[in-house]
Design an enzyme around this catalytic site. Structure first.
Site, mmCIF file in Angstrom:
data_model
loop_
_atom_site.group_PDB
_atom_site.id
_atom_site.type_symbol
_atom_site.label_atom_id
_atom_site.label_comp_id
_atom_site.label_asym_id
_atom_site.label_seq_id
_atom_site.Cartn_x
_atom_site.Cartn_y
_atom_site.Cartn_z
ATOM 1 N N PRO A 95 0.837 -1.207 0.000
ATOM 2 C CG PRO A 95 0.064 -0.977 2.194
ATOM 3 C CD PRO A 95 0.761 -1.939 1.279
ATOM 4 C CB VAL A 96 2.300 3.413 -2.234
ATOM 5 C CG1 VAL A 96 3.039 4.752 -2.313
ATOM 6 C CG2 VAL A 96 3.296 2.265 -2.146
ATOM 7 C CB SER A 145 -2.840 3.326 0.551
ATOM 8 O OG SER A 145 -2.789 4.244 1.629
ATOM 9 C CD GLN A 203 -2.882 1.183 4.817
ATOM 10 O OE1 GLN A 203 -3.197 1.917 3.893
ATOM 11 N NE2 GLN A 203 -2.736 1.611 6.049
ATOM 12 C CE1 TYR A 236 -1.309 3.896 7.859
ATOM 13 C CE2 TYR A 236 -2.246 4.999 5.944
ATOM 14 C CZ TYR A 236 -1.167 4.443 6.599
ATOM 15 O OH TYR A 236 0.062 4.428 5.989
ATOM 16 C CB THR A 254 -0.802 0.325 8.646
ATOM 17 O OG1 THR A 254 -0.691 -0.217 7.324
ATOM 18 C CG2 THR A 254 0.497 1.035 8.989
ATOM 19 C CE LYS A 271 3.223 -2.123 4.801
ATOM 20 N NZ LYS A 271 3.761 -0.870 5.376
ATOM 21 C CG HIS A 328 5.154 3.476 7.403
ATOM 22 N ND1 HIS A 328 3.941 3.002 7.854
ATOM 23 C CD2 HIS A 328 4.856 4.392 6.448
ATOM 24 C CE1 HIS A 328 2.962 3.629 7.222
ATOM 25 N NE2 HIS A 328 3.495 4.461 6.350
ATOM 26 N NE ARG A 376 6.363 7.138 3.390
ATOM 27 C CZ ARG A 376 6.306 8.355 2.834
ATOM 28 N NH1 ARG A 376 7.395 8.871 2.287
ATOM 29 N NH2 ARG A 376 5.195 9.028 2.813
ATOM 30 N N GLY A 384 10.454 -3.525 2.898
ATOM 31 C CA GLY A 384 11.447 -2.517 3.247
ATOM 32 C C GLY A 384 12.759 -2.652 2.517
ATOM 33 N NE ARG A 391 14.401 1.138 -3.473
ATOM 34 C CZ ARG A 391 13.727 1.063 -2.323
ATOM 35 N NH1 ARG A 391 13.047 -0.052 -2.025
ATOM 36 N NH2 ARG A 391 13.731 2.065 -1.482
#
Length: 369
Positions: free
Chosen positions: A69-70, A98, A119, A121, A147, A243, A267, A270, A299, A302
């Site tokens: 989730p972004v 998100s 996701q 909050y 989260t 998460k 996170h 962040r 996390g 790449r």
């Protein structure tokens, strides 16, 4: 992809996705910890007929990767959440929407066929959080990712400097930046989705949602605790993932709550700057609870090699955030697909060169410990 995204996406939105909190030490360390992990090269083994197929909480996946989730994905590229969800669906991996998305739950459901994940909050207004879960159920979301590590917003200096808002406020500096981002502007003009789709029009008493930091600090619930997980379970009868676990003791508590999986995560660097890199605590958490619950990892990933490192350390599966965001900002849906293809190929080749043919058989014997 990252370089192209940086050229095409407005600075405030590129920086939102690509920076961490305070000094960004944890953000940098997430990547560095994975890079420090060396792999065991094995030779003279039959590595034909390789497979990186796996499962995540009972769902078959093309590789042990999900899209994390972004927030504000729809500001990296117009209709970003829809495009990323479609790319994930076609590739055969989960997409996680998100709470702080631009495209709403209903938007994504309308444009996809495979159930996605949502996701959550938890807000001060528990009625709104309950409504979010009801909307996710109505949209046939198959899993909820709760989260836990954002009860209060970590200080993200670049967001403060850039005056992050959605849609962007017409300040001189912003207008100059947009003038050099024609690709982004042209696509954004083709859509009506430019605000927090899950929130706009659904939250009582909130008049100005243009400032992400102000709204977040006023609405996110600092009283969120382990009992809140039980409250969520009362309103959600499908798969539940926690998460934001970055400590062994928290992992033990989470594993005893009857949820389906935990995500080892800080996170993306962040929130708590100075926290351990997710990879540096992954092994200990797997040792503590890996036989009781699925342990997922998030996390710093790449590449396909990073996915392999995490799975070999004991993660059942992984999530990518910035990696797919780079592709989305660079080329839209095609960019997300390209990123997934690259990660899949890297994972497959790395697994073979480590002497394995099935991703589910990898382990710490593939690492130099």
């Amino acid at each position: 992809m990252q370089a192209l995204a940086k050229r095409r996406v407005p600075k405030m939105f590129y920086d939102y996705a690509d920076t961490g909190s305070w000094t960004q030490s944890t953000y940098r360390e997430n990547e560095a910890a994975l890079q420090r992990q060396k792999l065991r090269q094995r030779v003279a083994r039959n590595i034909d007929n390789r497979s990186v197929k796996s499962t995540m909480i009972g769902r078959e996946v093309a590789m042990p990767v999900a899209l994390a989730p972004v927030g504000l994905t729809g500001m990296q590229h117009a209709d970003g959440e829809i495009l990323a969800a479609q790319a994930a669906e076609e590739f055969g991996i989960p997409f996680t929407l998100s709470t702080m998305s631009v495209c709403s739950i209903e938007d994504v459901a309308e444009h996809t066929k495979t159930p996605f994940w949502f996701q959550l909050y938890v807000m001060r207004d528990r009625g709104f959080s309950e409504n979010l879960m009801q909307r996710a159920t109505a949209a046939d979301c198959s899993a909820l990712v709760l989260t836990l590590d954002l009860q209060v917003l970590g200080q993200r200096h670049q967001d403060l400097k850039n005056g992050l808002s959605t849609p962007p406020k017409p300040k001189p500096s912003v207008l100059v930046d947009l003038a050099f981002k024609p690709f982004w502007c042209w696509n954004m003009l083709q859509t009506k989705r430019r605000e927090f789709g899950n929130i706009h029009g659904h939250v009582a008493g909130v008049d100005d949602m243009s400032s992400l930091a102000e709204w977040t600090n006023s609405q996110f619930d600092p009283t969120l605790d382990w009992s809140s997980v039980e409250w969520v379970k009362k309103h959600w009868d499908r798969k539940l993932i926690l998460k934001g676990i970055n400590d062994v003791e928290d992992a033990k508590i989470a594993a005893g709550l009857g949820v389906d999986a935990i995500v080892v995560s800080n996170h993306g660097g962040r929130q708590l700057d100075g926290a351990l890199a997710s990879y540096d605590v992954l092994g200990d958490i797997v040792d503590a609870v890996g036989d009781k619950i699925e342990v997922h990892f998030d996390g710093g990933i790449r590449s396909g090699q990073d996915v392999f490192r995490a799975v070999a350390m004991g993660a059942h599966s992984t999530y990518i955030g910035r990696a797919y965001i780079y592709g989305l900002g660079a080329m839209g849906k095609a960019g997300v697909t390209k990123v997934l293809e690259m990660i899949h190929k890297e994972l497959d080749v790395t697994m073979g060169l480590c002497g394995e043919t099935d991703i589910t058989n990898t382990g710490r014997h593939n690492l130099v410990l």
